[in-house]
Each structure stands twice: as structure tokens, then as C-alpha cells.
Design a protein around this motif. Structure first.
Motif, mmCIF file in Angstrom:
data_model
loop_
_atom_site.group_PDB
_atom_site.id
_atom_site.type_symbol
_atom_site.label_atom_id
_atom_site.label_comp_id
_atom_site.label_asym_id
_atom_site.label_seq_id
_atom_site.Cartn_x
_atom_site.Cartn_y
_atom_site.Cartn_z
ATOM 1 N N ARG A 170 -20.846 41.062 11.451
ATOM 2 C CA ARG A 170 -19.807 41.579 12.389
ATOM 3 C C ARG A 170 -18.462 41.424 11.779
ATOM 4 N NH1 ARG A 170 -20.668 40.924 18.628
ATOM 5 N NH2 ARG A 170 -21.880 42.238 17.936
ATOM 6 N N VAL A 171 -17.846 42.831 11.572
ATOM 7 C CA VAL A 171 -16.225 42.306 11.069
ATOM 8 C C VAL A 171 -15.354 43.086 11.898
ATOM 9 C CG1 VAL A 171 -17.464 42.870 8.698
ATOM 10 C CG2 VAL A 171 -16.550 44.897 9.857
ATOM 11 N N PRO A 172 -14.138 42.680 11.689
ATOM 12 C CA PRO A 172 -12.968 43.227 12.565
ATOM 13 C C PRO A 172 -12.926 44.766 12.407
ATOM 14 C CG PRO A 172 -12.401 41.321 11.476
ATOM 15 C CD PRO A 172 -13.504 41.616 10.667
ATOM 16 N N ILE A 173 -12.586 45.441 13.222
ATOM 17 C CA ILE A 173 -12.566 46.947 13.036
ATOM 18 C C ILE A 173 -11.369 47.484 11.911
ATOM 19 C CG2 ILE A 173 -10.909 47.346 14.816
ATOM 20 C CD1 ILE A 173 -13.946 49.397 14.439
ATOM 21 N N GLY A 174 -10.405 46.577 11.895
ATOM 22 C CA GLY A 174 -9.454 47.046 10.813
ATOM 23 C C GLY A 174 -10.194 46.699 9.257
ATOM 24 N N GLU A 175 -11.159 46.077 9.274
ATOM 25 C CA GLU A 175 -11.906 45.871 7.913
ATOM 26 C C GLU A 175 -12.616 47.073 7.289
ATOM 27 O OE1 GLU A 175 -12.168 43.312 5.513
ATOM 28 O OE2 GLU A 175 -10.203 42.587 6.302
ATOM 29 N N VAL A 176 -13.136 47.715 8.498
ATOM 30 C CA VAL A 176 -14.261 48.761 8.056
ATOM 31 C C VAL A 176 -13.627 50.074 8.032
ATOM 32 C CG1 VAL A 176 -15.097 49.085 10.384
ATOM 33 C CG2 VAL A 176 -16.709 49.168 8.417
ATOM 34 N N GLU A 177 -14.458 50.998 7.052
ATOM 35 C CA GLU A 177 -14.002 52.297 6.959
ATOM 36 C C GLU A 177 -15.387 53.035 7.456
ATOM 37 O OE1 GLU A 177 -12.462 53.077 3.171
ATOM 38 O OE2 GLU A 177 -10.979 51.594 3.197
ATOM 39 N N ASP A 178 -15.293 54.443 7.387
ATOM 40 C CA ASP A 178 -16.297 55.113 7.645
ATOM 41 C C ASP A 178 -17.473 54.981 6.871
ATOM 42 O OD1 ASP A 178 -15.068 56.233 9.993
ATOM 43 O OD2 ASP A 178 -14.049 57.855 9.075
ATOM 44 N N ALA A 179 -17.390 54.556 5.571
ATOM 45 C CA ALA A 179 -18.363 54.532 4.712
ATOM 46 C C ALA A 179 -18.304 53.547 3.571
ATOM 47 C CB ALA A 179 -18.319 56.074 3.905
ATOM 48 N N PRO A 180 -18.601 52.302 4.296
ATOM 49 C CA PRO A 180 -18.792 50.949 3.373
ATOM 50 C C PRO A 180 -19.918 51.098 2.673
ATOM 51 C CG PRO A 180 -19.182 50.515 5.649
ATOM 52 C CD PRO A 180 -18.937 51.929 5.644
ATOM 53 N N SER A 181 -19.784 50.368 1.555
ATOM 54 C CA SER A 181 -20.922 50.653 0.450
ATOM 55 C C SER A 181 -21.539 49.101 0.131
ATOM 56 C CB SER A 181 -20.653 51.245 -1.018
ATOM 57 O OG SER A 181 -19.448 50.571 -1.425
ATOM 58 N N VAL A 182 -22.515 48.963 -0.718
ATOM 59 C CA VAL A 182 -23.069 47.753 -1.063
ATOM 60 C C VAL A 182 -22.962 47.633 -2.562
ATOM 61 C CG1 VAL A 182 -24.985 46.217 -1.042
ATOM 62 C CG2 VAL A 182 -24.696 47.666 0.737
ATOM 63 N N LYS A 183 -22.204 46.619 -3.115
ATOM 64 C CA LYS A 183 -22.496 46.388 -4.542
ATOM 65 C C LYS A 183 -23.566 45.469 -4.616
ATOM 66 C CE LYS A 183 -19.748 44.541 -8.442
ATOM 67 N NZ LYS A 183 -18.452 43.886 -8.955
ATOM 68 N N THR A 184 -24.471 45.397 -5.563
ATOM 69 C CA THR A 184 -25.216 44.627 -5.866
ATOM 70 C C THR A 184 -25.956 44.113 -7.274
ATOM 71 O OG1 THR A 184 -26.631 45.825 -4.287
ATOM 72 C CG2 THR A 184 -28.076 44.215 -5.516
ATOM 73 N N GLU A 185 -25.800 42.871 -7.348
ATOM 74 C CA GLU A 185 -26.057 42.226 -8.730
ATOM 75 C C GLU A 185 -27.497 41.485 -8.644
ATOM 76 O OE1 GLU A 185 -22.513 40.179 -10.337
ATOM 77 O OE2 GLU A 185 -21.713 40.666 -8.348
ATOM 78 N N ILE A 186 -28.227 41.729 -9.689
ATOM 79 C CA ILE A 186 -29.715 41.080 -9.926
ATOM 80 C C ILE A 186 -29.752 40.188 -10.986
ATOM 81 C CG2 ILE A 186 -31.856 41.576 -10.188
ATOM 82 C CD1 ILE A 186 -31.354 44.375 -8.448
ATOM 83 N N THR A 187 -30.130 39.108 -10.715
ATOM 84 C CA THR A 187 -30.518 38.166 -11.828
ATOM 85 C C THR A 187 -31.789 37.472 -11.849
ATOM 86 O OG1 THR A 187 -29.811 36.006 -10.746
ATOM 87 C CG2 THR A 187 -28.259 37.070 -11.967
ATOM 88 N N VAL A 188 -32.556 37.408 -12.804
ATOM 89 C CA VAL A 188 -33.867 37.251 -13.054
ATOM 90 C C VAL A 188 -33.956 35.918 -13.950
ATOM 91 C CG1 VAL A 188 -36.173 37.676 -13.999
ATOM 92 C CG2 VAL A 188 -34.813 39.503 -12.807
ATOM 93 N N GLY A 189 -34.664 34.981 -13.213
ATOM 94 C CA GLY A 189 -34.726 33.547 -13.924
ATOM 95 C C GLY A 189 -35.751 33.802 -15.098
ATOM 96 N N GLU A 190 -36.823 34.135 -14.948
ATOM 97 C CA GLU A 190 -38.117 34.266 -16.137
ATOM 98 C C GLU A 190 -38.732 35.444 -16.058
ATOM 99 O OE1 GLU A 190 -39.125 29.654 -16.841
ATOM 100 O OE2 GLU A 190 -40.208 30.762 -15.475
#
Length: 319
Positions: A170-190
Motif C-alpha cells: 500500500r502506497v500514498p496516492i501521490g507516489e503511484v503513477e498509472d503504470a508502475p513497473s518492477v525492476k528485478t535483480e537475481i543472484t544465484v548462490g551455486e
């Protein structure tokens, strides 16, 4: 195993025909008893083992017959060390998506990420870091003023397999735009060969069985574990899609239950997945749980239950 009776030796001194007939009757009765035992065992094997393997639910609700490959699982592989990262393929984002529900002062956001291991090695200790971004670039902040960054840790992802995760916030309405996106970073241990002498890796899959019932607080599934013994702790990830097939939400780290009672108010978590198929396990429906208090008119996109995906895994030292 019942021993077969041997051929009786006869005392040449015994000449009584009555005694001979008695011995023959005893021999016939003994052979008949053995045949009944063998036949009974065959019937049990046919109805019990092969029936369960085809998907029948055992009386105690446990898994069906041990997977076929487990009959020859004692061979040493000679592999005791992890591999270098693969030259081709890896764990990558296959797809992601965001959903939004706005009100006058706040907004609810759900997002899901589907990752895929495109290599021929097992990715062990996989961390998926998801950062929710505004369309213009800055990271969204929740109602506490904190950056929306979530991490999901997956014990392992088998070669060629996918895994779903995500979060709601849940975010304040002023924070969100019509099309937020997800930035994903993946790490693998072994990285490991699927067959090795250190870790036990096996696929666990699930089929959703109540897709058309508009599930309220739980989703019924049939789980198929290729482990040769109990695999626990029994956890899973989930991906929800809309009618267009777009991801609108994901979650992970929750436990399955053998009880389809109200999973929101509390339930008895399943300790582990049994080898083979187990029917009628319950997964919490995180869509219903997270969207019950949705503000305003609710979310822009609604789930198509036919496209719900469950990704079970064993959260233990097996892998």
C-alpha cells in the motif's frame, strides 16, 4: 516372502494308503495356501501401488507410489562440488506484471515476477530482489515512507523450470503513477549438476483443481513430487493472471495444508510433500487475502482462475 513348501520325503516303511492320502491332502492344501497368499499380494500391488501412481488418493492422504527413477537411486555420481556458472542460459525474468487499485489518498499495488532457469544446471540459493518503480524512474515508497523493495529466496530452481513470486503493498496516492513497473535483480548462490553426491534435487509440480470455483480463501491442488522420500518443508509460490494472460500478482514462501478449512484465520501447515501424487492439498489464496481491504472500486485487473499457477518446492536441506 512366504517360502514355497518343498517336496516331502516318504518313509519307505510307511505303506498305509491312508497315510499317503493324508500327505497328499496336506501338500495340496499347503500349495493352495501359498497361491492364495501370492495372489493376494499381487492384487494388493495392482490396486494399491499402480492405482495410487495413476493419481488415486491413498486412504491416509499421503503421496502415491515412489517415482520410478527412485528404484535405482543409490549409484554414486562422483560429483561433489558445484559447477562454474553456465556459459549458456541462467536464471532470468521470463515475465512480470503490476496491478493497481486507487482511492482518494492511497493505492494498493500487487506485482508478480516469473523467473526461469534456462540452463542445464540446478540453480541453488536463488534470491529474487524486486523493486517497485514509478514510470518516471524513482522507487515507490510505502505508507511508512520506506522504499518498496522485496526479496524472495528460493532454495533451488531445476533446469528448464519456472518459479513465481511477488508481493502486495500500500502506497500514498501521490507516489503511484498509472503504470508502475518492477525492476528485478537475481543472484544465484551455486550451480550444481542435477545428479550429485551432495544435494538431492527433484522436481515438484502442481495442478490446480478448483480453478473454475472462484476460490475464496484457498486453492486446491494435486502435487506431484519426484523426490524418493518425504520432501519438506512443503512451500510454494503462485502467479495470478488476468483474462488477457498478463501477470497481475504473485506471492511465495507460504505452506500447503492438507486441510481445506479457512486458510485466512489459520490452518495446520503441511510438514512435507510425499513421493508421487497427493490430491486435495490446499494453498492459501493470496489474491483474496491481499485484496479484501482494497480501496475504491478495487483493482484494475481481476484474476482469471483458469490461469492460476502454483510452484511447489521443498524448503529444507534436501537441496
Amino acid at each position: 516372502m512366504t517360502d514355497q513348501p518343498g517336496t516331502e520325503s516318504h518313509d519307505e516303511a510307511v505303506s498305509s494308503s491312508a497315510a499317503s492320502k493324508s500327505r497328499r491332502k496336506w501338500l495340496i492344501a499347503s500349495i493352495s495356501a501359498v497361491l492364495l497368499i501370492v495372489a493376494g499380494g499381487a492384487i494388493y500391488a495392482t490396486t494399491g501401488i499402480f492405482g495410487n501412481h495413476d493419481g488415486d488418493t491413498p486412504p491416509n492422504g499421503n503421496g502415491s507410489a515412489t517415482p520410478e527413477h527412485c528404484r535405482d537411486s543409490s549409484k554414486d555420481t562422483g560429483v561433489s562440488e558445484p559447477e562454474s556458472p553456465p556459459m549458456n542460459g541462467g536464471v532470468e525474468v521470463a515475465e512480470d506484471g503490476v496491478n493497481l487499485a486507487k482511492a482518494s489518498d492511497i493505492a494498493d499495488v500487487t506485482f508478480g515476477v516469473l523467473v526461469e532457469n534456462s540452463s542445464d544446471l540446478v540453480a541453488r540459493d536463488v534470491t529474487v530482489k524486486m523493486t517497485l518503480k514509478q514510470k518516471s524512474g524513482p522507487t515507490l515508497r510505502n505508507t511508512d515512507g520506506e522504499s518498496v523493495v522485496r526479496k524472495s529466496t528460493i532454495p533451488y530452481v531445476m533446469p528448464g523450470k519456472e518459479f513465481g513470486t511477488g508481493e502486495d503493498v500500500r502506497v500514498p496516492i501521490g507516489e503511484v503513477e498509472d503504470a508502475p513497473s518492477v525492476k528485478t535483480e537475481i543472484t544465484v548462490g551455486e550451480w550444481w549438476q542435477p545428479n550429485n553426491d551432495v544435494h538431492e534435487f527433484a522436481s515438484i509440480s502442481a495442478t490446480v483443481t478448483n480453478k473454475q470455483d472462484d476460490p475464496d480463501d484457498h486453492i486446491n491442488v494435486t502435487v506431484d513430487s519426484q523426490y524418493c522420500d518425504d520432501a519438506g518443508v512443503a512451500k510454494a509460490g503462485v502467479i495470478f493472471r488476468d483474462s488477457a494472460g498478463k501477470i497481475i500478482y504473485g506471492a511465495s514462501g507460504f505452506q500447503a495444508s492438507s486441510d481445506t478449512a479457512d486458510l485466512i484465520s489459520g490452518y495446520a501447515p503441511l510438514k512435507n510433500y510425499k513421493p508421487g501424487k497427493t490430491k486435495n492439498l490446499a494453498m492459501p489464496n493470496f489474491w483474496s487475502i491481499s485484496t479484501q481491504g482494497a480501496p475504491g472500486a478495487g483493482f484494475e485487473k481481476q484474476p482469471d482462475w483458469e490461469q492460476t499457477e502454483i510452484f511447489p518446492y521443498a524448503d529444507s536441506d534436501k537441496g
